[in-house]
Design a protein around this motif. Structure first.
Motif, PDB file in Angstrom:
ATOM      1  N   GLY A 183       0.817  -1.219   0.000  1.00  0.00           N
ATOM      2  CA  GLY A 183       0.000   0.000   0.000  1.00  0.00           C
ATOM      3  C   GLY A 183       0.845   1.261   0.000  1.00  0.00           C
ATOM      4  N   LYS A 184       1.918   1.249   0.787  1.00  0.00           N
ATOM      5  CA  LYS A 184       2.805   2.407   0.831  1.00  0.00           C
ATOM      6  C   LYS A 184       3.495   2.617  -0.506  1.00  0.00           C
ATOM      7  CE  LYS A 184       6.699   4.397   3.381  1.00  0.00           C
ATOM      8  NZ  LYS A 184       7.704   4.182   4.460  1.00  0.00           N
ATOM      9  N   ALA A 185       3.964   1.519  -1.107  1.00  0.00           N
ATOM     10  CA  ALA A 185       4.619   1.622  -2.415  1.00  0.00           C
ATOM     11  C   ALA A 185       3.660   2.171  -3.466  1.00  0.00           C
ATOM     12  CB  ALA A 185       5.143   0.249  -2.842  1.00  0.00           C
ATOM     13  N   SER A 186       2.403   1.715  -3.417  1.00  0.00           N
ATOM     14  CA  SER A 186       1.398   2.211  -4.366  1.00  0.00           C
ATOM     15  C   SER A 186       1.133   3.698  -4.163  1.00  0.00           C
ATOM     16  CB  SER A 186       0.107   1.404  -4.203  1.00  0.00           C
ATOM     17  OG  SER A 186      -0.889   1.882  -5.082  1.00  0.00           O
ATOM     18  N   ALA A 187       1.041   4.112  -2.896  1.00  0.00           N
ATOM     19  CA  ALA A 187       0.810   5.532  -2.609  1.00  0.00           C
ATOM     20  C   ALA A 187       1.982   6.390  -3.079  1.00  0.00           C
ATOM     21  CB  ALA A 187       0.576   5.730  -1.110  1.00  0.00           C
ATOM     22  N   LEU A 188       3.203   5.899  -2.854  1.00  0.00           N
ATOM     23  CA  LEU A 188       4.378   6.635  -3.310  1.00  0.00           C
ATOM     24  C   LEU A 188       4.430   6.713  -4.832  1.00  0.00           C
ATOM     25  CD1 LEU A 188       7.085   5.272  -0.832  1.00  0.00           C
ATOM     26  CD2 LEU A 188       6.040   7.553  -0.828  1.00  0.00           C
ATOM     27  N   ARG A 189       4.016   5.636  -5.490  1.00  0.00           N
ATOM     28  CA  ARG A 189       3.982   5.620  -6.965  1.00  0.00           C
ATOM     29  C   ARG A 189       2.972   6.640  -7.478  1.00  0.00           C
ATOM     30  NH1 ARG A 189       3.637   6.151 -11.504  1.00  0.00           N
ATOM     31  NH2 ARG A 189       3.964   4.735 -13.254  1.00  0.00           N
ATOM     32  N   ALA A 216       3.589  14.147  -9.341  1.00  0.00           N
ATOM     33  CA  ALA A 216       4.719  15.072  -9.472  1.00  0.00           C
ATOM     34  C   ALA A 216       5.204  15.143 -10.913  1.00  0.00           C
ATOM     35  CB  ALA A 216       5.853  14.638  -8.548  1.00  0.00           C
ATOM     36  N   ALA A 217       5.256  13.993 -11.586  1.00  0.00           N
ATOM     37  CA  ALA A 217       5.689  13.966 -12.984  1.00  0.00           C
ATOM     38  C   ALA A 217       4.710  14.739 -13.869  1.00  0.00           C
ATOM     39  CB  ALA A 217       5.814  12.522 -13.474  1.00  0.00           C
ATOM     40  N   ASP A 218       3.416  14.539 -13.648  1.00  0.00           N
ATOM     41  CA  ASP A 218       2.414  15.261 -14.436  1.00  0.00           C
ATOM     42  C   ASP A 218       2.539  16.766 -14.240  1.00  0.00           C
ATOM     43  OD1 ASP A 218       1.464  12.813 -15.256  1.00  0.00           O
ATOM     44  OD2 ASP A 218      -0.294  12.813 -13.943  1.00  0.00           O
ATOM     45  N   ALA A 219       2.672  17.178 -12.984  1.00  0.00           N
ATOM     46  CA  ALA A 219       2.788  18.606 -12.688  1.00  0.00           C
ATOM     47  C   ALA A 219       4.051  19.201 -13.296  1.00  0.00           C
ATOM     48  CB  ALA A 219       2.769  18.831 -11.167  1.00  0.00           C
ATOM     49  N   ALA A 220       5.157  18.454 -13.219  1.00  0.00           N
ATOM     50  CA  ALA A 220       6.425  18.942 -13.763  1.00  0.00           C
ATOM     51  C   ALA A 220       6.358  19.078 -15.278  1.00  0.00           C
ATOM     52  CB  ALA A 220       7.556  18.002 -13.362  1.00  0.00           C
ATOM     53  N   ALA A 221       5.774  18.088 -15.948  1.00  0.00           N
ATOM     54  CA  ALA A 221       5.672  18.138 -17.409  1.00  0.00           C
ATOM     55  C   ALA A 221       4.790  19.297 -17.865  1.00  0.00           C
ATOM     56  CB  ALA A 221       5.125  16.815 -17.939  1.00  0.00           C
ATOM     57  N   VAL A 229       9.217  14.075 -19.134  1.00  0.00           N
ATOM     58  CA  VAL A 229       9.832  14.241 -17.817  1.00  0.00           C
ATOM     59  C   VAL A 229       9.804  12.913 -17.064  1.00  0.00           C
ATOM     60  CG1 VAL A 229       9.605  15.378 -15.570  1.00  0.00           C
ATOM     61  CG2 VAL A 229       9.187  16.679 -17.660  1.00  0.00           C
ATOM     62  N   LYS A 230      10.886  12.636 -16.352  1.00  0.00           N
ATOM     63  CA  LYS A 230      10.917  11.512 -15.406  1.00  0.00           C
ATOM     64  C   LYS A 230      11.299  12.048 -14.045  1.00  0.00           C
ATOM     65  CE  LYS A 230      13.096   7.068 -14.352  1.00  0.00           C
ATOM     66  NZ  LYS A 230      14.073   6.041 -14.781  1.00  0.00           N
ATOM     67  N   VAL A 231      10.568  11.626 -13.008  1.00  0.00           N
ATOM     68  CA  VAL A 231      10.870  12.068 -11.648  1.00  0.00           C
ATOM     69  C   VAL A 231      11.068  10.864 -10.744  1.00  0.00           C
ATOM     70  CG1 VAL A 231       9.469  14.143 -12.003  1.00  0.00           C
ATOM     71  CG2 VAL A 231       8.478  12.172 -10.810  1.00  0.00           C
ATOM     72  N   GLU A 232      11.714  11.133  -9.608  1.00  0.00           N
ATOM     73  CA  GLU A 232      11.886  10.124  -8.571  1.00  0.00           C
ATOM     74  C   GLU A 232      11.432  10.719  -7.255  1.00  0.00           C
ATOM     75  OE1 GLU A 232      15.428   7.246  -8.106  1.00  0.00           O
ATOM     76  OE2 GLU A 232      15.841   8.868  -6.662  1.00  0.00           O
ATOM     77  N   GLY A 233      10.577  10.005  -6.522  1.00  0.00           N
ATOM     78  CA  GLY A 233      10.097  10.486  -5.230  1.00  0.00           C
ATOM     79  C   GLY A 233      11.232  10.595  -4.227  1.00  0.00           C
ATOM     80  N   ASP A 234      11.039  11.453  -3.211  1.00  0.00           N
ATOM     81  CA  ASP A 234      12.119  11.659  -2.238  1.00  0.00           C
ATOM     82  C   ASP A 234      11.959  10.807  -0.976  1.00  0.00           C
ATOM     83  OD1 ASP A 234      10.014  12.893  -0.957  1.00  0.00           O
ATOM     84  OD2 ASP A 234      10.870  14.910  -0.994  1.00  0.00           O
ATOM     85  N   LYS A 235      10.940   9.912  -0.952  1.00  0.00           N
ATOM     86  CA  LYS A 235      10.747   9.046   0.211  1.00  0.00           C
ATOM     87  C   LYS A 235      10.856   7.582  -0.225  1.00  0.00           C
ATOM     88  CE  LYS A 235       7.673  12.309   2.547  1.00  0.00           C
ATOM     89  NZ  LYS A 235       6.304  12.531   3.086  1.00  0.00           N
ATOM     90  N   ALA A 248      10.052   5.524  -5.594  1.00  0.00           N
ATOM     91  CA  ALA A 248       9.081   5.480  -6.691  1.00  0.00           C
ATOM     92  C   ALA A 248       9.522   6.410  -7.819  1.00  0.00           C
ATOM     93  CB  ALA A 248       7.703   5.900  -6.186  1.00  0.00           C
ATOM     94  N   THR A 249       9.343   5.959  -9.051  1.00  0.00           N
ATOM     95  CA  THR A 249       9.631   6.787 -10.219  1.00  0.00           C
ATOM     96  C   THR A 249       8.390   6.847 -11.110  1.00  0.00           C
ATOM     97  OG1 THR A 249      10.485   4.922 -11.519  1.00  0.00           O
ATOM     98  CG2 THR A 249      12.073   6.168 -10.192  1.00  0.00           C
ATOM     99  N   ALA A 250       8.325   7.887 -11.926  1.00  0.00           N
ATOM    100  CA  ALA A 250       7.190   8.041 -12.848  1.00  0.00           C
ATOM    101  C   ALA A 250       7.615   8.935 -14.005  1.00  0.00           C
ATOM    102  CB  ALA A 250       5.979   8.630 -12.136  1.00  0.00           C
TER     103      ALA A 250
END
Length: 200
Positions: free
Chosen positions: A34-40, A46-51, A117-123, A138-140
């Motif tokens: 569940g945590k991994a899914s939430a981080l993903r 974040a990737a959508d917002a950055a792009a 854009v590709k991002v990586e979460g900080d947690k 998590a990356t996206a």
């Protein structure tokens, strides 16, 4: 009434311990998933917002070249070949959404430019039941399009090979731009260009 002997009870105790340990493992495993899914999901946001931020900045950066191409009727050439920038805006939006931009790639395409854009979460996932998860982030990826959405005509009022007025038809919107006194770019760019996300 059936009574367990002291010996039977002693033999059953390890089974109970194993069952409880198994149940606890499943609980922690489900929590980790569940945590991994939430981080993903957070990384994807974040990737959508950055792009989108990068695409909007790129649209803003078109102003000088776009307006400079109008008087000599070079707009078509400009739209087919023009620089695409905007990645500096991606960093701020990714950071605000707890992620870091790993790459931001402008892809010129004439009437339809893209920024990927590709991002990586900080947690990290950091679960005790998943080995190495303390180093798993998590990356996206996300891709935004900046699309010129208008047709146009121009008028040379003085027969001097310099276009004095451009008329743009953009769906249901109609826009008139005089190169000598153009309207604020912030108002017209959203009519001229559509910015949206697409599948990677």
């Amino acid at each position: 009434m059936i009574r367990l002997s002291r010996r039977d009870a002693g033999q059953a105790f390890p089974i109970y311990v194993v069952m409880v340990a198994g149940l606890l493992f499943l609980v922690f495993a489900f929590f980790a998933v569940g945590k991994a899914s939430a981080l993903r999901n957070g990384a994807q946001g974040a990737a959508d917002a950055a792009a989108l931020a990068a695409a909007r900045q790129a649209r803003d950066d078109f102003e000088a070249g776009f307006l400079a191409s109008l008087p000599e009727d070079m707009l078509d050439s400009y739209l087919r070949v023009h620089p695409v920038t905007g990645c500096t805006a991606a960093d701020g939006l990714a950071s605000a959404n707890h992620a870091e931009v790993k790459y931001c790639l402008p892809i010129p395409g004439g009437y339809e430019d893209r920024i990927r854009v590709k991002v990586e979460g900080d947690k990290p996932v950091d679960s005790s039941v998943l080995p190495g998860s303390e180093r798993t982030f998590a990356t996206a990826k996300a891709t935004a399009v900046i699309k010129f959405r208008c047709s146009w005509t121009s008028v040379d009022l003085n027969d001097d090979s310099i276009r004095d007025i451009f008329f743009f038809t953009c769906g249901k919107d109609f826009l008139e731009i005089s190169p000598g006194s153009p309207p604020p770019w912030s108002k017209v760019s959203r009519i001229l260009y559509d910015v949206h996300l697409v599948d990677n």
